[in-house]
Write an enzyme that holds these catalytic residues in place. Structure first.
Site, PDB file in Angstrom:
ATOM      1  N   SER A 147      33.857  55.106  82.947  1.00  0.00           N
ATOM      2  CA  SER A 147      34.343  55.734  84.374  1.00  0.00           C
ATOM      3  C   SER A 147      33.533  56.832  84.124  1.00  0.00           C
ATOM      4  O   SER A 147      32.246  57.094  83.703  1.00  0.00           O
ATOM      5  CB  SER A 147      35.481  55.416  84.703  1.00  0.00           C
ATOM      6  OG  SER A 147      35.938  56.507  86.049  1.00  0.00           O
ATOM      7  N   ARG A 216      46.992  59.506  94.151  1.00  0.00           N
ATOM      8  CA  ARG A 216      47.182  58.285  93.379  1.00  0.00           C
ATOM      9  C   ARG A 216      46.603  56.783  94.501  1.00  0.00           C
ATOM     10  O   ARG A 216      45.989  56.415  93.887  1.00  0.00           O
ATOM     11  CB  ARG A 216      47.674  58.263  92.276  1.00  0.00           C
ATOM     12  CG  ARG A 216      47.718  57.388  91.832  1.00  0.00           C
ATOM     13  CD  ARG A 216      46.428  57.076  90.859  1.00  0.00           C
ATOM     14  NE  ARG A 216      46.421  56.344  89.744  1.00  0.00           N
ATOM     15  CZ  ARG A 216      45.825  56.458  88.754  1.00  0.00           C
ATOM     16  NH1 ARG A 216      44.700  57.111  88.524  1.00  0.00           N
ATOM     17  NH2 ARG A 216      45.815  55.076  87.715  1.00  0.00           N
ATOM     18  N   ASP A 318      31.673  46.753  91.855  1.00  0.00           N
ATOM     19  CA  ASP A 318      32.142  48.304  91.855  1.00  0.00           C
ATOM     20  C   ASP A 318      31.433  48.561  92.939  1.00  0.00           C
ATOM     21  O   ASP A 318      29.994  49.174  92.656  1.00  0.00           O
ATOM     22  CB  ASP A 318      31.954  48.395  90.842  1.00  0.00           C
ATOM     23  CG  ASP A 318      31.772  50.238  90.440  1.00  0.00           C
ATOM     24  OD1 ASP A 318      33.002  50.734  90.835  1.00  0.00           O
ATOM     25  OD2 ASP A 318      32.515  50.515  88.947  1.00  0.00           O
ATOM     26  N   HIS A 351      35.839  48.766  90.848  1.00  0.00           N
ATOM     27  CA  HIS A 351      35.764  49.390  89.650  1.00  0.00           C
ATOM     28  C   HIS A 351      36.638  49.215  88.820  1.00  0.00           C
ATOM     29  O   HIS A 351      36.349  49.720  87.065  1.00  0.00           O
ATOM     30  CB  HIS A 351      35.871  50.583  90.121  1.00  0.00           C
ATOM     31  CG  HIS A 351      35.718  52.229  89.329  1.00  0.00           C
ATOM     32  ND1 HIS A 351      34.350  51.928  88.343  1.00  0.00           N
ATOM     33  CD2 HIS A 351      36.702  53.227  89.035  1.00  0.00           C
ATOM     34  CE1 HIS A 351      34.606  52.540  87.307  1.00  0.00           C
ATOM     35  NE2 HIS A 351      35.696  54.081  87.379  1.00  0.00           N
ATOM     36  N   ASP A 352      37.992  49.129  88.472  1.00  0.00           N
ATOM     37  CA  ASP A 352      38.889  48.019  87.670  1.00  0.00           C
ATOM     38  C   ASP A 352      39.045  47.350  86.423  1.00  0.00           C
ATOM     39  O   ASP A 352      39.242  47.162  86.066  1.00  0.00           O
ATOM     40  CB  ASP A 352      40.516  48.648  88.123  1.00  0.00           C
ATOM     41  CG  ASP A 352      41.117  49.216  88.791  1.00  0.00           C
ATOM     42  OD1 ASP A 352      40.971  50.126  87.843  1.00  0.00           O
ATOM     43  OD2 ASP A 352      42.043  48.500  89.325  1.00  0.00           O
TER      44      ASP A 352
END
Length: 400
Positions: A147, A216, A318, A351-352
């Site tokens: 990232s 968040r 992603d 993306h995780d």
């Protein structure tokens, strides 16, 4: 062997031109340094130096609930700490031990707040280089990050190209696109519009918890893909007995409190207990500001001085850092005559994926460290003849 410590690097001038009298950097190391086996790992946006599990300190360090890459880094794991000396440092501007907005300003005796200098990815790299000098580490066997940590790696390639043997850039890009920049902007506005933000000087009083929670939640939406959200939550109700204790509006009680809402509320509640709102502002601005080509004629020019090997990993689901962005980086590296491979991982985790699918992330990184780009990846079968070279897995993605 593991160590956990803090080094005072003394006076530090940021790339903005502003200076602080003392920059303390929190770090952890794993394994034994033999002179040519050092691997620097660069953490992501809200990560810390606690990259691997520490048997001497349990699995909680610096406020972070668990080692963020504990299934990738460690004894016998993909980045094997019985073979490599792994260093991970918390970056300036964060809140996990390295000097940042929540740290005490020695000139006032109060937390810096937003008087802390603007921070860039370049400042992270320069602080890491100074830390390594303090640890007696010169040339690195590898630099690896995911990232914005991958952006940190790219900055190493252009800033200290002679100090690195090989590099692994996981789920990253040379710069953010407009959509992600826009979402980061909204996340920051959620914090700065919280009535408790107080211009960033909220320490000692009520904190802007609601604003940080909303920021968040926006981040978590960015980190997931449509497919993973559909699989995890769908449109399912979490059940009326699990309604969040504070209804967002009077009519909410009539409608179902959905599982996706419950997930976002839970993640937000956990996050505000462990992270600082100002640090979130500083870290996202550093990420948004990064542009590999800044000061160069282009990405290829920025990478041209690097003579080592570069592995890029991207994930099909992603949309934060896309496969296409990684391939653009790979093309720039080829143009610069950098030995590069782009490995595309089939995944719908968004993306995780670089955090939640260690079984897909670890093997290519392990092969890079052990054999360089000549290494080969073994598939899920035990047959070594059934193997794939690094790159690219999905060539059809890049054909005309």
């Amino acid at each position: 062997m593991t160590t956990q410590g803090t080094v005072d690097l003394g006076e530090f001038q940021f790339l903005s031109g502003e200076t602080i009298s003392s920059l303390e950097v929190a770090y952890e190391t794993y394994g034994e340094f033999t002179g040519d086996n050092a691997v620097l790992i660069c953490h992501a946006l809200t990560g810390s130096s606690h990259v691997a599990r520490r048997p001497d300190a349990g699995d909680e360090t610096a406020g972070q609930a668990r080692a963020w890459w504990g299934d990738v880094v460690g004894p016998g794991k993909a980045i094997d700490t019985t073979e490599y000396y792994v260093v991970c440092a918390n970056v300036p501007g964060s809140c996990y031990g390295t000097t940042g907005p929540s740290s005490e300003n020695p000139e006032t005796g109060e937390p810096y707040g937003t008087d802390f200098p603007p921070v860039t990815v370049g400042d992270w790299t320069r602080a890491q280089r100074k830390l390594l000098d303090e640890l007696g580490v010169g040339r690195l066997h590898a630099v690896i990050g995911g990232s914005v940590g991958g952006m940190n790696v790219l900055d190493w390639l252009r800033r200290y190209p002679d100090d690195i043997g090989c590099a692994g850039v996981v789920a990253a890009a040379g710069r953010l696109d407009a959509q992600v920049l826009a979402l980061d902007t909204v996340a920051r506005r959620a914090i700065t519009s919280d009535p408790n933000w107080n211009g960033g000087h909220y320490y000692g009083g009520p904190e802007p918890a609601d604003g940080l929670a909303r920021a968040r939640q926006i981040g978590h939406i960015m980190y997931l893909s449509k497919a993973s959200m559909s699989r995890k939550f769908g449109r399912r109700s979490a059940g009326r007995e699990t309604v969040h204790e504070t209804s967002p509006d009077p009519a909410a009680a009539f409608f179902p409190y959905r599982e996706v809402e419950s997930y976002l509320d839970y993640q937000a509640d956990k996050f505000v207990d462990r992270f600082d709102a100002n640090s979130y502002l500083y870290m996202t601005r550093a990420m948004d500001d990064f542009d590999l080509s800044a000061g160069y004629e282009g990405d290829a020019d920025a990478l041209a001085a690097f003579e080592g090997e570069l592995l890029l990993l991207s994930f099909t689901g992603d949309w934060h850092f896309t496969v296409e962005q990684s391939e653009a980086l790979a093309e720039a590296a080829r143009e610069a005559d950098v030995n590069v491979a782009h490995h595309v991982v089939e995944s719908d985790h968004g993306h995780d994926a670089f955090l939640v699918e260690p079984e897909k992330v670890g093997p290519p990184l392990s092969a890079l460290l052990e054999d360089g780009l000549k290494g080969r990846l073994i598939t899920d079968t035990d047959d070594e003849d059934d193997s794939d070279s690094f790159a690219p897995v999905h060539t059809s993605l890049f054909s005309d």
